[in-house]
Write a protein that holds these residues in place. Structure first.
Motif, PDB file in Angstrom:
ATOM      1  N   GLU A 228      -0.656  -1.630  -8.070  1.00  0.00           N
ATOM      2  CA  GLU A 228      -1.310  -1.576  -6.768  1.00  0.00           C
ATOM      3  C   GLU A 228      -2.570  -0.713  -6.782  1.00  0.00           C
ATOM      4  O   GLU A 228      -3.497  -0.944  -5.990  1.00  0.00           O
ATOM      5  CB  GLU A 228      -0.321  -1.067  -5.732  1.00  0.00           C
ATOM      6  N   LYS A 229      -2.609   0.275  -7.677  1.00  0.00           N
ATOM      7  CA  LYS A 229      -3.767   1.176  -7.747  1.00  0.00           C
ATOM      8  C   LYS A 229      -4.839   0.669  -8.704  1.00  0.00           C
ATOM      9  O   LYS A 229      -5.932   1.251  -8.773  1.00  0.00           O
ATOM     10  CB  LYS A 229      -3.317   2.571  -8.160  1.00  0.00           C
ATOM     11  N   ASN A 230      -4.543  -0.369  -9.449  1.00  0.00           N
ATOM     12  CA  ASN A 230      -5.490  -0.881 -10.440  1.00  0.00           C
ATOM     13  C   ASN A 230      -5.666  -2.398 -10.291  1.00  0.00           C
ATOM     14  O   ASN A 230      -5.635  -3.148 -11.264  1.00  0.00           O
ATOM     15  CB  ASN A 230      -5.003  -0.546 -11.855  1.00  0.00           C
ATOM     16  N   ILE A 231      -5.867  -2.808  -9.049  1.00  0.00           N
ATOM     17  CA  ILE A 231      -5.965  -4.227  -8.729  1.00  0.00           C
ATOM     18  C   ILE A 231      -7.148  -4.886  -9.429  1.00  0.00           C
ATOM     19  O   ILE A 231      -7.107  -6.068  -9.773  1.00  0.00           O
ATOM     20  CB  ILE A 231      -6.071  -4.410  -7.201  1.00  0.00           C
ATOM     21  N   ASP A 232      -8.210  -4.126  -9.655  1.00  0.00           N
ATOM     22  CA  ASP A 232      -9.412  -4.715 -10.245  1.00  0.00           C
ATOM     23  C   ASP A 232      -9.303  -4.905 -11.753  1.00  0.00           C
ATOM     24  O   ASP A 232     -10.205  -5.471 -12.377  1.00  0.00           O
ATOM     25  CB  ASP A 232     -10.629  -3.846  -9.927  1.00  0.00           C
ATOM     26  N   GLU A 233      -8.207  -4.473 -12.359  1.00  0.00           N
ATOM     27  CA  GLU A 233      -8.036  -4.610 -13.791  1.00  0.00           C
ATOM     28  C   GLU A 233      -7.253  -5.873 -14.133  1.00  0.00           C
ATOM     29  O   GLU A 233      -6.495  -6.395 -13.311  1.00  0.00           O
ATOM     30  CB  GLU A 233      -7.284  -3.398 -14.357  1.00  0.00           C
ATOM     31  N   ARG A 234      -7.421  -6.333 -15.367  1.00  0.00           N
ATOM     32  CA  ARG A 234      -6.612  -7.439 -15.870  1.00  0.00           C
ATOM     33  C   ARG A 234      -5.360  -6.835 -16.497  1.00  0.00           C
ATOM     34  O   ARG A 234      -5.387  -6.302 -17.602  1.00  0.00           O
ATOM     35  CB  ARG A 234      -7.386  -8.267 -16.895  1.00  0.00           C
ATOM     36  N   MET A 272      -3.478 -11.114  -4.707  1.00  0.00           N
ATOM     37  CA  MET A 272      -3.822 -12.034  -3.625  1.00  0.00           C
ATOM     38  C   MET A 272      -3.696 -11.361  -2.257  1.00  0.00           C
ATOM     39  O   MET A 272      -4.459 -11.670  -1.341  1.00  0.00           O
ATOM     40  CB  MET A 272      -2.944 -13.281  -3.689  1.00  0.00           C
ATOM     41  N   GLU A 273      -2.761 -10.440  -2.120  1.00  0.00           N
ATOM     42  CA  GLU A 273      -2.645  -9.713  -0.856  1.00  0.00           C
ATOM     43  C   GLU A 273      -3.888  -8.867  -0.621  1.00  0.00           C
ATOM     44  O   GLU A 273      -4.411  -8.804   0.497  1.00  0.00           O
ATOM     45  CB  GLU A 273      -1.401  -8.831  -0.863  1.00  0.00           C
ATOM     46  N   SER A 274      -4.387  -8.231  -1.681  1.00  0.00           N
ATOM     47  CA  SER A 274      -5.621  -7.455  -1.566  1.00  0.00           C
ATOM     48  C   SER A 274      -6.797  -8.366  -1.236  1.00  0.00           C
ATOM     49  O   SER A 274      -7.648  -8.025  -0.396  1.00  0.00           O
ATOM     50  CB  SER A 274      -5.891  -6.709  -2.874  1.00  0.00           C
ATOM     51  N   ALA A 275      -6.841  -9.539  -1.859  1.00  0.00           N
ATOM     52  CA  ALA A 275      -7.911 -10.490  -1.569  1.00  0.00           C
ATOM     53  C   ALA A 275      -7.864 -10.942  -0.114  1.00  0.00           C
ATOM     54  O   ALA A 275      -8.904 -11.069   0.552  1.00  0.00           O
ATOM     55  CB  ALA A 275      -7.799 -11.690  -2.509  1.00  0.00           C
ATOM     56  N   MET A 290     -13.303 -11.850  -5.448  1.00  0.00           N
ATOM     57  CA  MET A 290     -12.683 -12.294  -6.699  1.00  0.00           C
ATOM     58  C   MET A 290     -12.767 -11.207  -7.763  1.00  0.00           C
ATOM     59  O   MET A 290     -11.766 -10.863  -8.418  1.00  0.00           O
ATOM     60  CB  MET A 290     -13.373 -13.566  -7.182  1.00  0.00           C
ATOM     61  N   TYR A 291     -13.963 -10.629  -7.945  1.00  0.00           N
ATOM     62  CA  TYR A 291     -14.120  -9.584  -8.949  1.00  0.00           C
ATOM     63  C   TYR A 291     -13.338  -8.330  -8.579  1.00  0.00           C
ATOM     64  O   TYR A 291     -12.795  -7.629  -9.444  1.00  0.00           O
ATOM     65  CB  TYR A 291     -15.598  -9.237  -9.117  1.00  0.00           C
ATOM     66  N   ALA A 292     -13.245  -8.046  -7.280  1.00  0.00           N
ATOM     67  CA  ALA A 292     -12.557  -6.835  -6.822  1.00  0.00           C
ATOM     68  C   ALA A 292     -11.065  -6.850  -7.130  1.00  0.00           C
ATOM     69  O   ALA A 292     -10.429  -5.801  -7.210  1.00  0.00           O
ATOM     70  CB  ALA A 292     -12.777  -6.641  -5.324  1.00  0.00           C
ATOM     71  N   VAL A 293     -10.497  -8.053  -7.290  1.00  0.00           N
ATOM     72  CA  VAL A 293      -9.068  -8.139  -7.595  1.00  0.00           C
ATOM     73  C   VAL A 293      -8.821  -8.554  -9.048  1.00  0.00           C
ATOM     74  O   VAL A 293      -7.740  -9.009  -9.410  1.00  0.00           O
ATOM     75  CB  VAL A 293      -8.340  -9.106  -6.636  1.00  0.00           C
ATOM     76  N   GLY A 294      -9.852  -8.384  -9.894  1.00  0.00           N
ATOM     77  CA  GLY A 294      -9.648  -8.542 -11.325  1.00  0.00           C
ATOM     78  C   GLY A 294      -9.733  -9.950 -11.861  1.00  0.00           C
ATOM     79  O   GLY A 294      -9.297 -10.212 -12.987  1.00  0.00           O
TER      80      GLY A 294
END
Length: 336
Positions: A228-234, A272-275, A290-294
């Motif tokens: 949850e704290k690293n949503i932008d990572e793969r 997807m919830e973050s998006a 899209m980029y913000a959620v990895g």
């Protein structure tokens, strides 16, 4: 003529689902009468009766003098329930037994919203699909693990047993029944007069995902927080297993046991919830979200978003972000 019996259990019901369903059937009768026929639905109320608080008043319904043993309805309809626990079901053993008996004699059964708890207690949904309100999903699964719960669906229908999602979605189930028994024109009439979207088929756009964390597995809890704290990572399952010093197999097993989701599904749902939140609340274009959620693959992001919500990113934003009337030029490609 179809005999429709609304069953009132011992306990508290959701009046909106009960009265909304009754009104749809009444409008269907109105349609039949306007077409030169008599009313097609004979409506009745049976069961224990209810007495519950409603704002600063007392709300009561006392069923007519119907003895369950003598009733022979074509379909039994269960409204939404406020009480969703074993005690509530134990109080209604007689009604549950009666439903099982009637079903064996050809009566169809339908539950609206959390009325699915009472319906599932009959055992008739074992190993079958069922829908209820998505907020009640975890409690339902804990009580009825052998029922295939589909909170993404508005309606399920199998072997003369019908279930519906949330209280307002229950109206779609009644429209479905009206269309089945009286035809499409009757259902469309009811939908237009009562202003119901007859084509709704999914609860997915309304669901917000909150991963279950009250499970007592500290390592899995930490892995959930990391996701949850690293949503932008793969984030991969292999990475998480190594980070928390577990084999991949052990990590997957423990994660699913604790959260009721496999790790890959959980990661996708969190992203997807973050998006969704970004599309609802920000002015970022779809690429930025899209980029913000990895995600870097436009097609993969769109497909996953639509799988989770039932809508494309652009359509979701148009529906739920009042500040947006459309995407900025050139930003629509990922969502279409």
């Amino acid at each position: 003529m179809k005999k429709v019996c609304f069953l009132l259990p011992e306990g508290m019901v959701k009046p909106s689902s009960l009265f909304g369903a009754i009104e749809v059937f009444e409008k269907a009768n109105e349609f039949c009468i306007e077409k030169g026929n008599g009313p097609f639905y004979e409506l009745s109320v049976a069961g224990s009766g209810i007495s519950q608080s409603l704002l600063d008043a007392q709300f009561m319904i006392q069923p007519g003098r119907h003895h369950l043993e003598t009733l022979r309805p074509d379909i039994i309809v269960i409204p939404g329930l406020y009480e969703q626990d074993r005690y509530a079901l134990d109080k209604n053993k007689a009604l549950i037994s009666w439903m099982v008996q009637r079903y064996a004699q050809g009566t169809e059964l339908a539950s609206m919203c959390t009325g699915a708890f009472l319906l599932a207690a009959t055992g008739l949904l074992r190993h079958e699909e069922c829908s209820t309100h998505w907020l009640a999903g975890r409690a339902f699964t804990n009580m009825f693990p052998d029922v295939y719960l589909r909170t993404d669906k508005i309606i399920t229908a199998i072997n003369g047993i019908y279930t519906a999602g949330g209280a307002q979605s229950s109206l779609n189930l009644v429209l479905y029944l009206v269309e089945k028994y009286s035809g499409r024109p009757a259902a469309l009439y009811c939908a237009k007069v009562l202003q119901i979207d007859i084509e709704r088929s999914s609860q997915s756009p309304f669901i917000f995902f909150e991963g279950y964390k009250k499970h007592g597995d500290e390592i899995i809890h930490k892995s959930q927080l990391y996701i949850e704290k690293n949503i932008d990572e793969r984030i991969t399952v292999e990475f998480l297993a190594g980070k928390f010093a577990l084999s991949k197999r052990s990590f997957i097993r423990r994660f699913k046991k604790a959260t009721q989701h496999v790790p890959v599904e959980y990661i996708q749902k969190v992203k997807m919830e973050s998006a969704k939140r970004e599309l609802e609340q920000s002015r970022k274009n779809v690429n930025e979200v899209m980029y913000a959620v990895g995600y870097t693959d436009r097609k993969a992001f769109r497909n996953m978003f639509k799988k989770v919500t039932g809508l494309s990113p652009v359509d979701y934003r148009a529906k739920y972000n009042s500040a947006f009337s459309g995407e900025p030029s050139g930003a629509a490609a990922p969502g279409r």
